[in-house]
Scaffold this active site. Structure first.
Site, PDB file in Angstrom:
ATOM      1  N   ARG A 161     -11.096   7.519 -10.621  1.00  0.00           N
ATOM      2  CA  ARG A 161     -11.536   8.165 -11.862  1.00  0.00           C
ATOM      3  C   ARG A 161     -10.702   7.758 -13.060  1.00  0.00           C
ATOM      4  O   ARG A 161     -10.909   8.253 -14.174  1.00  0.00           O
ATOM      5  CB  ARG A 161     -11.534   9.673 -11.689  1.00  0.00           C
ATOM      6  CG  ARG A 161     -10.158  10.233 -11.466  1.00  0.00           C
ATOM      7  CD  ARG A 161     -10.176  11.721 -11.492  1.00  0.00           C
ATOM      8  NE  ARG A 161      -8.842  12.198 -11.207  1.00  0.00           N
ATOM      9  CZ  ARG A 161      -8.519  13.452 -11.032  1.00  0.00           C
ATOM     10  NH1 ARG A 161      -9.440  14.366 -11.116  1.00  0.00           N
ATOM     11  NH2 ARG A 161      -7.289  13.807 -10.779  1.00  0.00           N
ATOM     12  N   ASP A 205     -15.836  10.337 -11.136  1.00  0.00           N
ATOM     13  CA  ASP A 205     -15.112  11.572 -10.888  1.00  0.00           C
ATOM     14  C   ASP A 205     -15.659  12.119  -9.573  1.00  0.00           C
ATOM     15  O   ASP A 205     -16.848  12.443  -9.479  1.00  0.00           O
ATOM     16  CB  ASP A 205     -15.380  12.540 -12.049  1.00  0.00           C
ATOM     17  CG  ASP A 205     -14.685  13.876 -11.840  1.00  0.00           C
ATOM     18  OD1 ASP A 205     -14.183  14.111 -10.717  1.00  0.00           O
ATOM     19  OD2 ASP A 205     -14.646  14.674 -12.791  1.00  0.00           O
ATOM     20  N   GLU A 231      13.067   5.538  10.415  1.00  0.00           N
ATOM     21  CA  GLU A 231      12.799   4.791   9.179  1.00  0.00           C
ATOM     22  C   GLU A 231      14.066   4.746   8.348  1.00  0.00           C
ATOM     23  O   GLU A 231      14.871   5.685   8.392  1.00  0.00           O
ATOM     24  CB  GLU A 231      11.723   5.499   8.361  1.00  0.00           C
ATOM     25  CG  GLU A 231      10.406   5.658   9.077  1.00  0.00           C
ATOM     26  CD  GLU A 231       9.412   6.389   8.185  1.00  0.00           C
ATOM     27  OE1 GLU A 231       8.825   5.736   7.315  1.00  0.00           O
ATOM     28  OE2 GLU A 231       9.259   7.601   8.340  1.00  0.00           O
ATOM     29  N   HIS A 272       1.542  10.380  14.642  1.00  0.00           N
ATOM     30  CA  HIS A 272       2.018   9.127  15.243  1.00  0.00           C
ATOM     31  C   HIS A 272       2.756   9.347  16.584  1.00  0.00           C
ATOM     32  O   HIS A 272       2.469   8.676  17.569  1.00  0.00           O
ATOM     33  CB  HIS A 272       2.952   8.375  14.295  1.00  0.00           C
ATOM     34  CG  HIS A 272       2.370   8.160  12.922  1.00  0.00           C
ATOM     35  ND1 HIS A 272       1.049   7.884  12.711  1.00  0.00           N
ATOM     36  CD2 HIS A 272       2.940   8.172  11.688  1.00  0.00           C
ATOM     37  CE1 HIS A 272       0.828   7.740  11.407  1.00  0.00           C
ATOM     38  NE2 HIS A 272       1.966   7.914  10.771  1.00  0.00           N
ATOM     39  N   LYS A 329      13.694  10.109   8.397  1.00  0.00           N
ATOM     40  CA  LYS A 329      13.821   9.222   7.244  1.00  0.00           C
ATOM     41  C   LYS A 329      15.303   8.923   7.039  1.00  0.00           C
ATOM     42  O   LYS A 329      16.159   9.701   7.465  1.00  0.00           O
ATOM     43  CB  LYS A 329      13.283   9.907   5.981  1.00  0.00           C
ATOM     44  CG  LYS A 329      11.885  10.491   6.132  1.00  0.00           C
ATOM     45  CD  LYS A 329      10.824   9.530   5.643  1.00  0.00           C
ATOM     46  CE  LYS A 329       9.449  10.124   5.680  1.00  0.00           C
ATOM     47  NZ  LYS A 329       8.557   9.545   6.689  1.00  0.00           N
TER      48      LYS A 329
HETATM   49  C1  BG6 Z   1       2.996   7.457   7.335  1.00  0.00           C
HETATM   50  C2  BG6 Z   1       3.884   8.567   6.845  1.00  0.00           C
HETATM   51  O1  BG6 Z   1       1.923   7.969   8.070  1.00  0.00           O
HETATM   52  O2  BG6 Z   1       3.760   6.582   8.165  1.00  0.00           O
HETATM   53  C3  BG6 Z   1       5.083   8.020   6.110  1.00  0.00           C
HETATM   54  O3  BG6 Z   1       3.144   9.419   5.973  1.00  0.00           O
HETATM   55  C4  BG6 Z   1       5.817   7.017   6.960  1.00  0.00           C
HETATM   56  O4  BG6 Z   1       5.971   9.063   5.709  1.00  0.00           O
HETATM   57  C5  BG6 Z   1       4.853   5.958   7.511  1.00  0.00           C
HETATM   58  O5  BG6 Z   1       6.818   6.400   6.161  1.00  0.00           O
HETATM   59  C6  BG6 Z   1       5.542   5.062   8.512  1.00  0.00           C
HETATM   60  O6  BG6 Z   1       4.691   4.013   8.850  1.00  0.00           O
HETATM   61  P1  BG6 Z   1       5.265   2.621   9.391  1.00  0.00           P
HETATM   62  O7  BG6 Z   1       4.050   1.842   9.746  1.00  0.00           O
HETATM   63  O8  BG6 Z   1       6.049   2.033   8.264  1.00  0.00           O
HETATM   64  O9  BG6 Z   1       6.132   2.946  10.552  1.00  0.00           O
END
Ligand code: BG6
Length: 518
Positions: free
Chosen positions: A78, A121, A242, A266, A366
């Site tokens: 939009r 929109d 991560e 995941h 993280k």
């Molecule tokens: C996403 C999450 O689904 O997966 C993120 O919302 C995360 O917070 C990401 O960083 C990690 O994905 P990958 O493929 O980088 O391991």
């Protein structure tokens, strides 16, 4: 596709590689993939996901010759501004997110010719009339929602009102809701206009090459299947670490937290693929039926068990990637009072014959020490021990499945140390298959490339069915309720570490340790 034997061949490791190569070369060639044409309508086309992942994935499919000549891509957003400006913006991001060596000007030109922009929109019925005109009587419509889940139902309703829902497929990004109740509302709203057979719920981990390999590894190798149970496996670890922090996503992330953002989807999907029974075939529902059985068998983590079984953490300032980084509460636009977790470690138990007494240790965070997604299957010790007692702690086979980076599979086996003076000294060494080294010529596609291709082919194998999402929420909800009721405290960990000390205690309490932590 056999891989050349290395000059130092002759070790056990080579025979492993060679046998795998032999298997690869015996597999009959797959027929060339044919993909029907489609109109790919991307809602939220100027958002981060679309720019970083979806357009690059579509471009890569075009480059690989996997987009039909008549496939069109409609970028929908939009944002004010003219079409030319928006297309140039998409183009600029494409060049930023596709490696320079993979930019082919000819393909880019073809890709641009498929692409058009329509300002709309998503709340306005009139916008959908314009969309219907643009789509016309073209091929199958694929509507990809890279928008908040709260508007999925509304978009579906508008699509139906202008006659666009009839044969269309809808692709829903995660997160679907923030708990069971809200996910039901979203799923219900979509279901009013689209049957489950045309709904594709994304969990991008299912599109990762090594994740798909879990199915091949487990069900194309009888070697593992006979060992895959509580008689032979002592425990399983799943780590998704991560190094990134919140990266400007504070608004979303602070409402979600790591349990909802990563575990509910995941990590539980990975757990299901490891724990499920063999499906009777490879159809989407056979696989999903087996995954659902695992989710249903997950033991609830009651408030009494929370303190022992779950650790919530939040990163404090620290050193990550060689530079000083702020803590979660000091990130841009943060709320200094937030008690949202950026780390979770937990022990999950599956109540069925196959897995009774085999803990699954999950952890994700993280700003951790290393970007690493890995599954480690720890096999039990031999039933009777004949070697020197001091070597006993060495004895255990492990299967390590590295999802990223350096995708590969490694089986740790015990062998004898070489040398006249070594007696029966044992050592643990890997039999390994590193995908990027072994299959050098093959580029490992991004998860979204695979997933978009599967949607275009109408194949739901790699997408999450409604009941999977809902059972996963149900399990997470009881955990979150416990936290809320007990006012569970957060454990801080320095950015750049492997998480709070309590997450080490979680596993050492059971006489084990996280594999490979340095
Ligand atoms: C996403 C999450 O689904 O997966 C993120 O919302 C995360 O917070 C990401 O960083 C990690 O994905 P990958 O493929 O980088 O391991």
């Amino acid at each position: 596709m056999a891989v050349a034997r290395r000059p130092d061949a002759g070790s056990l490791c080579d025979s492993w590689l060679l046998s795998l190569n032999a298997m690869v070369s015996r597999t009959p060639l797959m027929p060339a993939i044919t993909v029907d044409p489609c109109t790919f309508a991307l809602f939220g086309a100027l958002g981060d996901l679309a720019l970083r992942k979806l357009f690059p994935a579509l471009y890569q499919l075009d480059r690989a010759g996997l987009l039909h000549a008549d496939t069109r891509i409609l970028a929908l957003a939009r944002d004010p501004g003219d079409e030319g400006g928006h297309l140039a913006f998409i183009d600029e991001h494409l060049r930023r997110h596709v490696p320079a060596r993979e930019i082919d000007e000819e393909v880019l030109q073809r890709f641009r010719a498929r692409l058009s922009f329509l300002r709309m929109d998503f709340r306005d019925a009139q916008s959908y009339v314009a969309l219907a005109e643009r789509v016309g009587a073209g091929p199958t419509l694929i509507a990809y929602f890279a928008t908040p889940a709260s508007v999925y139902g509304m978009i579906c309703q508008h699509l139906a009102a202008v006659g666009l829902a009839e044969h269309a497929r809808v692709v829903l990004e995660k997160p679907i809701g923030h708990d069971l109740a809200s996910s039901r509302v979203v799923n219900e709203a979509v279901a009013q206009y689209f049957p489950e057979s045309r709904v594709y719920r994304i969990d991008h981990y299912l599109g990762k090459e090594t994740v798909q390999n879990l199915i091949a590894l487990r069900f194309a190798n009888s070697l593992f299947e006979t060992q895959w149970n509580q008689h032979h496996i002592s425990h399983v670890e799943i780590t998704v670490a991560e190094t990134v922090g919140i990266e400007g996503r504070w608004g979303y992330f602070d409402q979600a937290g790591q349990l909802r953002d990563m575990v509910q989807n995941h990590l539980l999907q990975l757990l299901c693929l490891i724990a499920m029974d063999p499906p009777s075939n490879l159809t989407a529902d056979s696989i999903r039926d087996e995954k659902v059985k695992v989710l249903k068998a997950l033991a609830p983590i009651t408030p009494e068990l929370l303190g022992q079984r779950v650790v919530r953490g939040q990163y404090a300032a620290g050193i990550a990637g060689g530079r000083a980084v702020p803590g979660y509460l000091e990130e841009e636009n943060s709320n200094a009072q937030s008690s949202t977790e950026t780390f979770v470690a937990l022990r999950a138990d599956i109540c069925n014959w196959r897995w009774s007494g085999v803990p699954f240790y999950l952890r994700t965070g993280k700003r951790m020490a290393q970007k690493l997604s890995q599954i480690v299957i720890h096999f039990k010790e031999p039933p009777f021990y004949i070697f020197a007692p001091e070597q006993r702690s060495l004895i255990s086979n492990r299967l390590i499945i590295r999802l990223q980076p350096d995708e590969g599979i490694s089986l740790q086996v015990m062998t004898k140390e070489q040398g006249l003076d070594k007696g029966m000294h044992l050592r643990s060494g890997p039999l390994q298959l590193n995908f990027s080294e072994t299959y050098k010529s093959a580029r490992i596609p991004d998860a979204y490339e695979r997933l978009l291709l599967e949607v275009m082919q109408g194949n739901q194998n790699l997408f999450v069915r409604r009941d999977e999402v809902e059972y996963a929420w149900q399990w997470c909800d009881q955990l979150i309720d416990g936290w809320t009721r007990l006012g569970d405290s957060l454990k801080l960990y320095p950015a750049g570490s492997w998480g709070p000390v309590a997450s080490i205690a979680l596993i050492t309490r059971d006489g084990r340790s996280w594999y490979g932590d340095l």
